[in-house]
Design a protein around this motif. Structure first.
Motif, PDB file in Angstrom:
ATOM      1  N   GLY A  25       5.181   3.903   4.524  1.00 56.91           N
ATOM      2  CA  GLY A  25       5.025   2.462   4.633  1.00 56.91           C
ATOM      3  C   GLY A  25       3.572   2.057   4.487  1.00 56.91           C
ATOM      4  N   PHE A  26       3.319   0.804   4.761  1.00 62.76           N
ATOM      5  CA  PHE A  26       2.018   0.185   4.532  1.00 62.76           C
ATOM      6  C   PHE A  26       1.367  -0.247   5.832  1.00 62.76           C
ATOM      7  CE2 PHE A  26       4.465  -0.343   0.711  1.00 62.76           C
ATOM      8  CZ  PHE A  26       3.542  -0.198  -0.313  1.00 62.76           C
ATOM      9  N   LEU A  27       0.041  -0.200   5.841  1.00 66.56           N
ATOM     10  CA  LEU A  27      -0.776  -0.696   6.941  1.00 66.56           C
ATOM     11  C   LEU A  27      -1.445  -1.976   6.455  1.00 66.56           C
ATOM     12  CD1 LEU A  27      -2.566   2.700   7.744  1.00 66.56           C
ATOM     13  CD2 LEU A  27      -0.553   1.763   8.903  1.00 66.56           C
ATOM     14  N   LEU A  28      -1.141  -3.108   7.086  1.00 69.69           N
ATOM     15  CA  LEU A  28      -1.719  -4.384   6.693  1.00 69.69           C
ATOM     16  C   LEU A  28      -2.593  -4.930   7.808  1.00 69.69           C
ATOM     17  CD1 LEU A  28       0.625  -4.060   4.672  1.00 69.69           C
ATOM     18  CD2 LEU A  28       1.015  -6.493   4.863  1.00 69.69           C
ATOM     19  N   PHE A  64       4.772  -1.635  -4.159  1.00 74.38           N
ATOM     20  CA  PHE A  64       3.358  -1.841  -3.859  1.00 74.38           C
ATOM     21  C   PHE A  64       2.938  -3.269  -4.209  1.00 74.38           C
ATOM     22  CE2 PHE A  64      -0.688   0.292  -2.941  1.00 74.38           C
ATOM     23  CZ  PHE A  64      -1.580  -0.688  -3.356  1.00 74.38           C
ATOM     24  N   LEU A  65       3.321  -3.752  -5.379  1.00 79.45           N
ATOM     25  CA  LEU A  65       2.974  -5.124  -5.785  1.00 79.45           C
ATOM     26  C   LEU A  65       3.601  -6.160  -4.860  1.00 79.45           C
ATOM     27  CD1 LEU A  65       3.206  -4.822  -9.671  1.00 79.45           C
ATOM     28  CD2 LEU A  65       1.151  -5.207  -8.300  1.00 79.45           C
ATOM     29  N   ALA A  66       4.851  -5.938  -4.472  1.00 77.31           N
ATOM     30  CA  ALA A  66       5.521  -6.878  -3.560  1.00 77.31           C
ATOM     31  C   ALA A  66       4.809  -6.927  -2.216  1.00 77.31           C
ATOM     32  CB  ALA A  66       6.988  -6.473  -3.375  1.00 77.31           C
ATOM     33  N   VAL A  67       4.383  -5.769  -1.702  1.00 75.92           N
ATOM     34  CA  VAL A  67       3.679  -5.735  -0.419  1.00 75.92           C
ATOM     35  C   VAL A  67       2.301  -6.384  -0.544  1.00 75.92           C
ATOM     36  CG1 VAL A  67       2.665  -4.206   1.321  1.00 75.92           C
ATOM     37  CG2 VAL A  67       5.010  -3.833   0.530  1.00 75.92           C
ATOM     38  N   GLU A  68       1.629  -6.180  -1.665  1.00 73.76           N
ATOM     39  CA  GLU A  68       0.339  -6.860  -1.872  1.00 73.76           C
ATOM     40  C   GLU A  68       0.512  -8.375  -1.833  1.00 73.76           C
ATOM     41  OE1 GLU A  68      -1.274  -5.025  -5.485  1.00 73.76           O
ATOM     42  OE2 GLU A  68      -2.850  -4.180  -4.210  1.00 73.76           O
ATOM     43  N   ARG A  69       1.595  -8.877  -2.433  1.00 77.56           N
ATOM     44  CA  ARG A  69       1.870 -10.324  -2.385  1.00 77.56           C
ATOM     45  C   ARG A  69       2.146 -10.778  -0.953  1.00 77.56           C
ATOM     46  NH1 ARG A  69       5.799  -9.339  -6.203  1.00 77.56           N
ATOM     47  NH2 ARG A  69       4.788  -8.970  -8.177  1.00 77.56           N
ATOM     48  N   THR A  70       2.939 -10.003  -0.224  1.00 76.22           N
ATOM     49  CA  THR A  70       3.234 -10.329   1.173  1.00 76.22           C
ATOM     50  C   THR A  70       1.957 -10.371   1.993  1.00 76.22           C
ATOM     51  OG1 THR A  70       5.442  -9.352   1.033  1.00 76.22           O
ATOM     52  CG2 THR A  70       4.484  -9.562   3.240  1.00 76.22           C
ATOM     53  N   ALA A  71       1.108  -9.387   1.800  1.00 79.80           N
ATOM     54  CA  ALA A  71      -0.168  -9.348   2.527  1.00 79.80           C
ATOM     55  C   ALA A  71      -0.994 -10.586   2.203  1.00 79.80           C
ATOM     56  CB  ALA A  71      -0.939  -8.083   2.169  1.00 79.80           C
ATOM     57  N   ARG A  72      -1.117 -10.904   0.939  1.00 81.44           N
ATOM     58  CA  ARG A  72      -1.896 -12.078   0.526  1.00 81.44           C
ATOM     59  C   ARG A  72      -1.327 -13.356   1.141  1.00 81.44           C
ATOM     60  NH1 ARG A  72      -1.459 -11.701  -4.872  1.00 81.44           N
ATOM     61  NH2 ARG A  72       0.341 -13.060  -4.831  1.00 81.44           N
ATOM     62  N   ARG A  74       0.131 -13.706   3.872  1.00 83.90           N
ATOM     63  CA  ARG A  74      -0.138 -13.716   5.313  1.00 83.90           C
ATOM     64  C   ARG A  74      -1.630 -13.633   5.628  1.00 83.90           C
ATOM     65  NH1 ARG A  74       4.651 -10.274   8.196  1.00 83.90           N
ATOM     66  NH2 ARG A  74       6.368 -11.191   7.030  1.00 83.90           N
ATOM     67  N   ALA A  75      -2.455 -13.782   4.601  1.00 82.12           N
ATOM     68  CA  ALA A  75      -3.913 -13.710   4.734  1.00 82.12           C
ATOM     69  C   ALA A  75      -4.353 -12.351   5.291  1.00 82.12           C
ATOM     70  CB  ALA A  75      -4.456 -14.856   5.576  1.00 82.12           C
ATOM     71  N   LEU A  76      -3.669 -11.290   4.844  1.00 80.60           N
ATOM     72  CA  LEU A  76      -3.990  -9.920   5.236  1.00 80.60           C
ATOM     73  C   LEU A  76      -4.289  -9.097   3.987  1.00 80.60           C
ATOM     74  CD1 LEU A  76      -1.121  -9.360   7.844  1.00 80.60           C
ATOM     75  CD2 LEU A  76      -3.522  -9.903   8.326  1.00 80.60           C
ATOM     76  N   SER A  77      -4.720  -7.878   4.192  1.00 77.90           N
ATOM     77  CA  SER A  77      -4.983  -6.944   3.095  1.00 77.90           C
ATOM     78  C   SER A  77      -4.224  -5.650   3.346  1.00 77.90           C
ATOM     79  CB  SER A  77      -6.476  -6.622   3.023  1.00 77.90           C
ATOM     80  OG  SER A  77      -7.229  -7.774   2.774  1.00 77.90           O
ATOM     81  N   VAL A  78      -3.925  -4.941   2.268  1.00 78.90           N
ATOM     82  CA  VAL A  78      -3.377  -3.594   2.404  1.00 78.90           C
ATOM     83  C   VAL A  78      -4.551  -2.690   2.750  1.00 78.90           C
ATOM     84  CG1 VAL A  78      -2.223  -1.667   1.251  1.00 78.90           C
ATOM     85  CG2 VAL A  78      -1.492  -4.017   0.773  1.00 78.90           C
ATOM     86  N   LEU A  79      -4.523  -2.122   3.956  1.00 77.77           N
ATOM     87  CA  LEU A  79      -5.603  -1.251   4.438  1.00 77.77           C
ATOM     88  C   LEU A  79      -5.308   0.221   4.205  1.00 77.77           C
ATOM     89  CD1 LEU A  79      -6.335  -2.973   7.858  1.00 77.77           C
ATOM     90  CD2 LEU A  79      -7.427  -3.391   5.641  1.00 77.77           C
ATOM     91  N   GLY A  80      -4.047   0.521   3.958  1.00 76.87           N
ATOM     92  CA  GLY A  80      -3.677   1.912   3.761  1.00 76.87           C
ATOM     93  C   GLY A  80      -2.190   2.122   3.868  1.00 76.87           C
ATOM     94  N   PHE A  81      -1.851   3.354   4.153  1.00 72.61           N
ATOM     95  CA  PHE A  81      -0.456   3.779   4.119  1.00 72.61           C
ATOM     96  C   PHE A  81      -0.180   4.709   5.297  1.00 72.61           C
ATOM     97  CE2 PHE A  81      -2.430   3.315   0.041  1.00 72.61           C
ATOM     98  CZ  PHE A  81      -1.606   2.408  -0.597  1.00 72.61           C
ATOM     99  N   TYR A  82       1.068   4.797   5.673  1.00 75.55           N
ATOM    100  CA  TYR A  82       1.458   5.796   6.677  1.00 75.55           C
ATOM    101  C   TYR A  82       2.604   6.611   6.121  1.00 75.55           C
ATOM    102  CZ  TYR A  82       5.580   3.053   8.146  1.00 75.55           C
ATOM    103  OH  TYR A  82       6.778   2.396   8.190  1.00 75.55           O
ATOM    104  N   HIS A  83       2.696   7.823   6.601  1.00 75.88           N
ATOM    105  CA  HIS A  83       3.853   8.657   6.285  1.00 75.88           C
ATOM    106  C   HIS A  83       3.989   9.739   7.347  1.00 75.88           C
ATOM    107  CE1 HIS A  83       0.748  11.157   4.334  1.00 75.88           C
ATOM    108  NE2 HIS A  83       1.610  12.156   4.351  1.00 75.88           N
ATOM    109  N   SER A  84       5.154  10.361   7.364  1.00 78.42           N
ATOM    110  CA  SER A  84       5.402  11.403   8.359  1.00 78.42           C
ATOM    111  C   SER A  84       5.363  12.771   7.707  1.00 78.42           C
ATOM    112  CB  SER A  84       6.761  11.176   9.038  1.00 78.42           C
ATOM    113  OG  SER A  84       7.819  11.238   8.093  1.00 78.42           O
ATOM    114  N   HIS A  85       5.083  13.764   8.555  1.00 73.61           N
ATOM    115  CA  HIS A  85       5.172  15.159   8.151  1.00 73.61           C
ATOM    116  C   HIS A  85       6.223  15.814   9.048  1.00 73.61           C
ATOM    117  CE1 HIS A  85       1.042  15.832   6.005  1.00 73.61           C
ATOM    118  NE2 HIS A  85       1.820  14.969   5.371  1.00 73.61           N
ATOM    119  N   PRO A  86       7.457  15.920   8.563  1.00 72.14           N
ATOM    120  CA  PRO A  86       8.505  16.554   9.357  1.00 72.14           C
ATOM    121  C   PRO A  86       8.207  18.042   9.587  1.00 72.14           C
ATOM    122  CG  PRO A  86       9.446  15.248   7.566  1.00 72.14           C
ATOM    123  CD  PRO A  86       7.977  15.348   7.317  1.00 72.14           C
TER     124      PRO A  86
END
Length: 146
Positions: A25-28, A64-72, A74-86
């Motif tokens: 997922g994304f960190l905003l 990624f493009l859809a999340v960038e639009r969502t961030a914009r 909401r006056a936020l930025s994409v700061l990074g990403f998260y993921h798990s290591h099972p």
């Protein structure tokens, strides 16, 4: 990196729910100077083929493009990403290094059958030679007065 405690809990929960596959997922939030403040996390579907989801994740360009639009919006930025290591440590893999970009934060949560464990964050070195560990600060939830 400063991360909202509820956002961090959502990441841990996502990893536990998706286990034994990798979640992603994304960190905003907002960035100022060297400080990143994560205010919101958005889940993404792991677009990897089924047999590779236990040790790889993929976020499509369309998502990624859809999340960038969502961030914009909401006056936020994409700061990074998260993921798990099972069933693996919360450290970036060689694969993570190969596909990472400088500046972005990469939050990794180690997940096992008992749930989420360690959470770490990493930023790629400018010369792309490796990752440097990024401190995670989680502010305490403020108690409400009655």
């Amino acid at each position: 990196m400063v991360i909202d405690p509820e956002a961090l809990q959502q990441i841990r929960q996502h990893g536990a729910e998706i286990f034994p596959h990798e979640c992603c997922g994304f960190l905003l939030g907002e960035a100022a100077a060297e400080r990143k403040e994560v205010r919101l996390v958005l889940r993404a579907e792991n677009a990897r083929e089924q047999e590779a989801r236990s040790n790889r994740f993929l976020i499509t360009p369309q998502v990624f493009l859809a999340v960038e639009r969502t961030a914009r919006d909401r006056a936020l930025s994409v700061l990074g990403f998260y993921h798990s290591h099972p069933n693996a440590p919360a450290r970036p893999s060689a694969y993570d290094l190969e596909y990472a970009w400088p500046w972005y934060s990469y939050l990794v949560v180690s997940v096992g059958p008992e749930g989420a464990r360690e959470v770490t964050s990493w930023v790629m070195e400018d010369d792309r030679s490796g990752f440097g560990r990024e401190e995670i600060a989680v502010p305490l939830l403020k108690e409400t007065t009655r």
